[in-house]
Design a protein around this motif. Structure first.
Motif, PDB file in Angstrom:
ATOM      1  N   SER A 119      16.557  26.340 -33.219  1.00  0.00           N
ATOM      2  CA  SER A 119      15.593  25.632 -32.387  1.00  0.00           C
ATOM      3  C   SER A 119      14.442  26.563 -32.035  1.00  0.00           C
ATOM      4  CB  SER A 119      16.246  25.133 -31.105  1.00  0.00           C
ATOM      5  OG  SER A 119      15.260  24.602 -30.235  1.00  0.00           O
ATOM      6  N   PRO A 120      13.191  26.137 -32.268  1.00  0.00           N
ATOM      7  CA  PRO A 120      12.049  26.982 -31.904  1.00  0.00           C
ATOM      8  C   PRO A 120      11.930  27.235 -30.406  1.00  0.00           C
ATOM      9  CG  PRO A 120      11.402  25.237 -33.419  1.00  0.00           C
ATOM     10  CD  PRO A 120      12.777  24.906 -32.939  1.00  0.00           C
ATOM     11  N   VAL A 121      12.631  26.416 -29.623  1.00  0.00           N
ATOM     12  CA  VAL A 121      12.570  26.589 -28.168  1.00  0.00           C
ATOM     13  C   VAL A 121      13.932  26.990 -27.612  1.00  0.00           C
ATOM     14  CG1 VAL A 121      10.565  25.128 -27.847  1.00  0.00           C
ATOM     15  CG2 VAL A 121      12.819  24.075 -27.871  1.00  0.00           C
ATOM     16  N   ALA A 122      14.731  27.638 -28.454  1.00  0.00           N
ATOM     17  CA  ALA A 122      16.029  28.130 -28.002  1.00  0.00           C
ATOM     18  C   ALA A 122      15.845  29.134 -26.868  1.00  0.00           C
ATOM     19  CB  ALA A 122      16.765  28.791 -29.165  1.00  0.00           C
ATOM     20  N   GLY A 123      16.626  28.967 -25.832  1.00  0.00           N
ATOM     21  CA  GLY A 123      16.577  29.874 -24.702  1.00  0.00           C
ATOM     22  C   GLY A 123      15.552  29.543 -23.644  1.00  0.00           C
ATOM     23  N   VAL A 124      14.633  28.606 -23.948  1.00  0.00           N
ATOM     24  CA  VAL A 124      13.589  28.284 -22.969  1.00  0.00           C
ATOM     25  C   VAL A 124      13.517  26.795 -22.634  1.00  0.00           C
ATOM     26  CG1 VAL A 124      12.198  30.240 -23.753  1.00  0.00           C
ATOM     27  CG2 VAL A 124      11.701  27.951 -24.637  1.00  0.00           C
ATOM     28  N   ALA A 125      14.017  25.914 -23.500  1.00  0.00           N
ATOM     29  CA  ALA A 125      13.886  24.477 -23.270  1.00  0.00           C
ATOM     30  C   ALA A 125      14.620  24.058 -22.000  1.00  0.00           C
ATOM     31  CB  ALA A 125      14.417  23.690 -24.458  1.00  0.00           C
ATOM     32  N   ALA A 126      13.958  23.259 -21.195  1.00  0.00           N
ATOM     33  CA  ALA A 126      14.523  22.861 -19.898  1.00  0.00           C
ATOM     34  C   ALA A 126      15.788  22.039 -20.044  1.00  0.00           C
ATOM     35  CB  ALA A 126      13.476  22.095 -19.101  1.00  0.00           C
ATOM     36  N   ASP A 127      15.909  21.285 -21.149  1.00  0.00           N
ATOM     37  CA  ASP A 127      17.055  20.394 -21.318  1.00  0.00           C
ATOM     38  C   ASP A 127      18.083  20.932 -22.307  1.00  0.00           C
ATOM     39  OD1 ASP A 127      15.427  20.160 -23.523  1.00  0.00           O
ATOM     40  OD2 ASP A 127      15.447  17.968 -23.600  1.00  0.00           O
ATOM     41  N   GLU A 128      18.004  22.200 -22.632  1.00  0.00           N
ATOM     42  CA  GLU A 128      18.895  22.786 -23.635  1.00  0.00           C
ATOM     43  C   GLU A 128      20.361  22.709 -23.214  1.00  0.00           C
ATOM     44  OE1 GLU A 128      18.278  26.572 -26.390  1.00  0.00           O
ATOM     45  OE2 GLU A 128      18.649  27.152 -24.303  1.00  0.00           O
ATOM     46  N   ILE A 129      21.222  22.356 -24.165  1.00  0.00           N
ATOM     47  CA  ILE A 129      22.660  22.321 -23.922  1.00  0.00           C
ATOM     48  C   ILE A 129      23.243  23.727 -23.970  1.00  0.00           C
ATOM     49  CG2 ILE A 129      24.878  21.471 -24.803  1.00  0.00           C
ATOM     50  CD1 ILE A 129      23.284  19.085 -26.000  1.00  0.00           C
ATOM     51  N   ILE A 130      22.855  24.479 -24.993  1.00  0.00           N
ATOM     52  CA  ILE A 130      23.352  25.840 -25.168  1.00  0.00           C
ATOM     53  C   ILE A 130      22.387  26.578 -26.091  1.00  0.00           C
ATOM     54  CG2 ILE A 130      24.843  25.153 -27.109  1.00  0.00           C
ATOM     55  CD1 ILE A 130      26.856  27.298 -26.157  1.00  0.00           C
ATOM     56  N   ASP A 131      22.188  27.855 -25.864  1.00  0.00           N
ATOM     57  CA  ASP A 131      21.308  28.684 -26.683  1.00  0.00           C
ATOM     58  C   ASP A 131      22.116  29.298 -27.825  1.00  0.00           C
ATOM     59  OD1 ASP A 131      19.491  30.426 -27.781  1.00  0.00           O
ATOM     60  OD2 ASP A 131      19.213  31.651 -25.978  1.00  0.00           O
ATOM     61  N   GLY A 132      21.785  28.928 -29.056  1.00  0.00           N
ATOM     62  CA  GLY A 132      22.517  29.437 -30.213  1.00  0.00           C
ATOM     63  C   GLY A 132      22.016  30.759 -30.746  1.00  0.00           C
ATOM     64  N   THR A 133      20.996  31.336 -30.107  1.00  0.00           N
ATOM     65  CA  THR A 133      20.392  32.569 -30.623  1.00  0.00           C
ATOM     66  C   THR A 133      21.393  33.713 -30.799  1.00  0.00           C
ATOM     67  OG1 THR A 133      18.278  31.958 -29.612  1.00  0.00           O
ATOM     68  CG2 THR A 133      18.554  34.254 -30.274  1.00  0.00           C
ATOM     69  N   PRO A 134      22.289  33.983 -29.836  1.00  0.00           N
ATOM     70  CA  PRO A 134      23.238  35.095 -30.050  1.00  0.00           C
ATOM     71  C   PRO A 134      24.082  34.937 -31.310  1.00  0.00           C
ATOM     72  CG  PRO A 134      23.234  34.423 -27.749  1.00  0.00           C
ATOM     73  CD  PRO A 134      22.436  33.397 -28.483  1.00  0.00           C
ATOM     74  N   ALA A 135      24.509  33.717 -31.609  1.00  0.00           N
ATOM     75  CA  ALA A 135      25.298  33.495 -32.820  1.00  0.00           C
ATOM     76  C   ALA A 135      24.451  33.701 -34.070  1.00  0.00           C
ATOM     77  CB  ALA A 135      25.889  32.085 -32.811  1.00  0.00           C
TER      78      ALA A 135
END
Length: 572
Positions: free
Chosen positions: A180-196
């Protein structure tokens, strides 16, 4: 292959051995069955890096065929199409007849993420080595053209000094991971997949054990509820979902892909916690390596194995043979309505804003990237992301800086105030550079967007970000790199008789698919028999379809929903 299962000696259920060899290593079928498999068995793609120094001194003619059209792809390099070859000759010429003495180069940017230094590095390579070319692809990469082999050592050194790589950007490898281009910042994000995503990149990109897959392996990871990475068309995808007992995690999907045999990925019904994503990913890619089909290149994708095994058998093999544990059952993610892009100004969960801009069909340049970097720096940001929709997002902009940033972006030609057509149109590389292409795409799509913006200027709702959306995906051949089958209007390049001279040379045209999509409308659209258009007539056709849809739709009915119920005459 039958879909009835049998038990192996290890107690794992899988379909019976096919009557003829598919080249599956796990079944002891290791004799190479194609020329590609033969040269891969002889020497892997990673080895070519050391030889590039010699090729850079000897020039293009010093590169042997297996490296030129094979191993160099492991380092992001494809020969590009020789200029002036008509699309009607694409299928009749040998590879060496199509080769130009220049390369396309893909830079691997997992999740599309770059900082300002990296953005300026990309801009500099474009202007110094690539004739000012740069395209944002729907794989979240930057792609250059006109690259000379003589310049590759300097290009690699420059990229690597900035923390950028080209390894596994192409070839039969684990390709760039979409995030997701807005991983870690999106207000409605379920979970940030960046670490994986970062862990997979750290552990497995360039891993010798994963450099001889049957074909490419595409990954997507997104915890965004808008499902913004087209997970249904990936070999493996992790989709954000809330488990009623375990909380946020990922739903596991396997076996998607488009091209000439499109298939949507299948749910395995398993919930994966964030810290287990790399391990599960590794198990799935090893299944592909070991059980994937290698007899024919056009059947060497994971989707064909999934079609034969089914998700239940696939999950059992994954659990019993590769993970050696059971996965947790989990719920399906909710299907999103509406747009999947990131264009416009949006509030982040930390109170700052992200700004998404729409270069027309992903085409930018070194000059534009340099000016973009200056505008981003002036706005106080250091984070830019490319998107799976060929767009660009600037993160971490404070409210007071947004108006000036928008004005600066407009001056560059990277507007965040985009029409439905600029926002929703994608195009592959096309005949300009691609040896597989039959038609021009980037230039044709750019003209189409301009024509539609002019012709439909009387429909103001098409020029607001909260108005109706329309996806137009243009491909120069059947391989669907720009996802023709899952667009509202999908265009597949063909050659058609010249209406003005039927006995003369053919002209660029497109077979038209209507009403494809993902999410709520996941499917490959509707084909109307004989529905084709020349490139010159496309603006007339698309304008006609848009006006009919808007005139006939019920309430806020989407284009795809209208197509399903429309009379065939209304689609012509």
């Amino acid at each position: 292959m039958s879909t009835d299962t049998e038990q192996s000696g290890a107690g794992i259920a899988f379909p019976p051995r096919p009557k003829r060899s598919e080249g599956q290593w796990a079944l002891g079928e290791t004799t190479p069955l194609t020329p590609n498999e033969a040269w891969k068995a002889k020497e892997g793609g990673l080895a070519v890096r050391e030889r590039v120094e010699a090729y850079a001194k000897g020039g293009f003619d010093s590169i042997p065929g297996d490296d030129l059209r094979g191993r160099m792809r492991w380092w992001g390099l494809y020969t590009q199409r020789r200029p002036g070859i008509h699309g009607g000759r694409t299928a009749s010429l040998e590879p060496h007849e199509l080769d130009d003495e220049y390369f396309m180069l893909r830079v691997r940017t997992d999740g599309g993420a770059v900082d300002l230094h990296q953005l300026r590095t990309l801009a500099g390579i474009s202007t110094e080595f690539a004739r000012d070319t740069a395209d944002v692809t729907d794989r979240q990469n930057i792609q250059f053209h006109w690259i000379r082999i003589e310049d590759m050592p300097r290009i690699w050194a420059t990229l690597e000094d900035a923390g950028l790589i080209t390894i596994d950007a192409c070839g039969d490898t684990p390709r760039v991971i979409l995030g997701s281009p807005v991983a870690g910042v999106a207000a409605d994000e379920i979970i940030d997949g960046t670490p994986a995503m970062l862990r997979i990149r750290e552990m497995y990109v360039g891993d010798e054990d994963l450099q001889n897959l049957p074909r490419k392996f595409k990954t997507a990871i997104s915890g965004n509820p808008n499902q913004d990475v087209a997970h249904e068309i990936h070999d493996i995808a992790f989709v954000g979902v809330n488990h009623p007992e375990h909380g946020p995690g990922f739903d596991l999907w396997v076996g998607g892909g488009l091209s000439t045999n499109p298939m949507l990925a299948r749910r395995l019904g398993a919930w994966i916690p964030l810290d287990e994503v790399p391990d599960v990913w590794h198990g799935v890619i090893k299944i592909f390596r070991d059980y994937g089909y290698r007899r024919l290149r056009n059947r060497a994708r994971l989707k064909f194995l999934m079609a034969d095994w089914g998700p239940e058998v696939f999950r059992q093999v994954l659990e019993d043979e590769y993970l050696h544990r059971k996965l947790i059952d989990g719920p399906a993610p909710e299907l999103p309505e509406g747009r999947h892009d990131h264009v416009g100004v949006h509030r982040q969960k930390n109170g700052k804003f992200y700004v998404g801009v729409a270069p027309i069909v992903g085409r930018v340049s070194g000059d534009k990237l340099a000016k973009l970097a200056a505008a981003v720096e002036a706005a106080g940001s250091d984070r830019v992301r490319f998107t799976p929709q060929q767009k660009i997002v600037i993160l971490d902009v404070v409210a007071s800086k947004v108006p000036d940033l928008l004005d600066a972006l407009d001056q560059i030609g990277l507007t965040a105030r985009a029409s439905a057509f600029r926002r929703g149109t994608m195009a592959c590389t096309g005949i300009e550079f691609c040896k597989l292409a039959i038609t021009a795409t980037k230039s044709t799509a750019t003209t189409l967007v301009a024509e539609l913006e002019n012709r439909l200027a009387d429909v103001p709702e098409l020029f607001t970000l909260d108005g109706p959306s329309l996806s137009i995906n243009m491909n120069g051949c059947p391989n669907s790199c720009a996802r023709a089958q899952i667009a509202d209007i999908g265009l597949k390049g063909v050659q058609l008789p010249n209406p003005e001279d039927p006995q003369g040379e053919t002209v660029d045209g497109f077979q038209i698919h209507l009403g494809g999509g993902l999410g709520v409308h996941a499917g490959f659209g509707r084909k109307v028999r004989g529905l084709k258009s020349t490139a010159a007539d496309l603006p007339d056709y698309v304008e006609r379809m848009v006006r009919r849809w808007l005139a006939q739709r019920k309430d806020d009915e989407t284009f795809a929903s209208w197509v399903i119920r429309a009379e065939e005459a209304d689609l012509s």
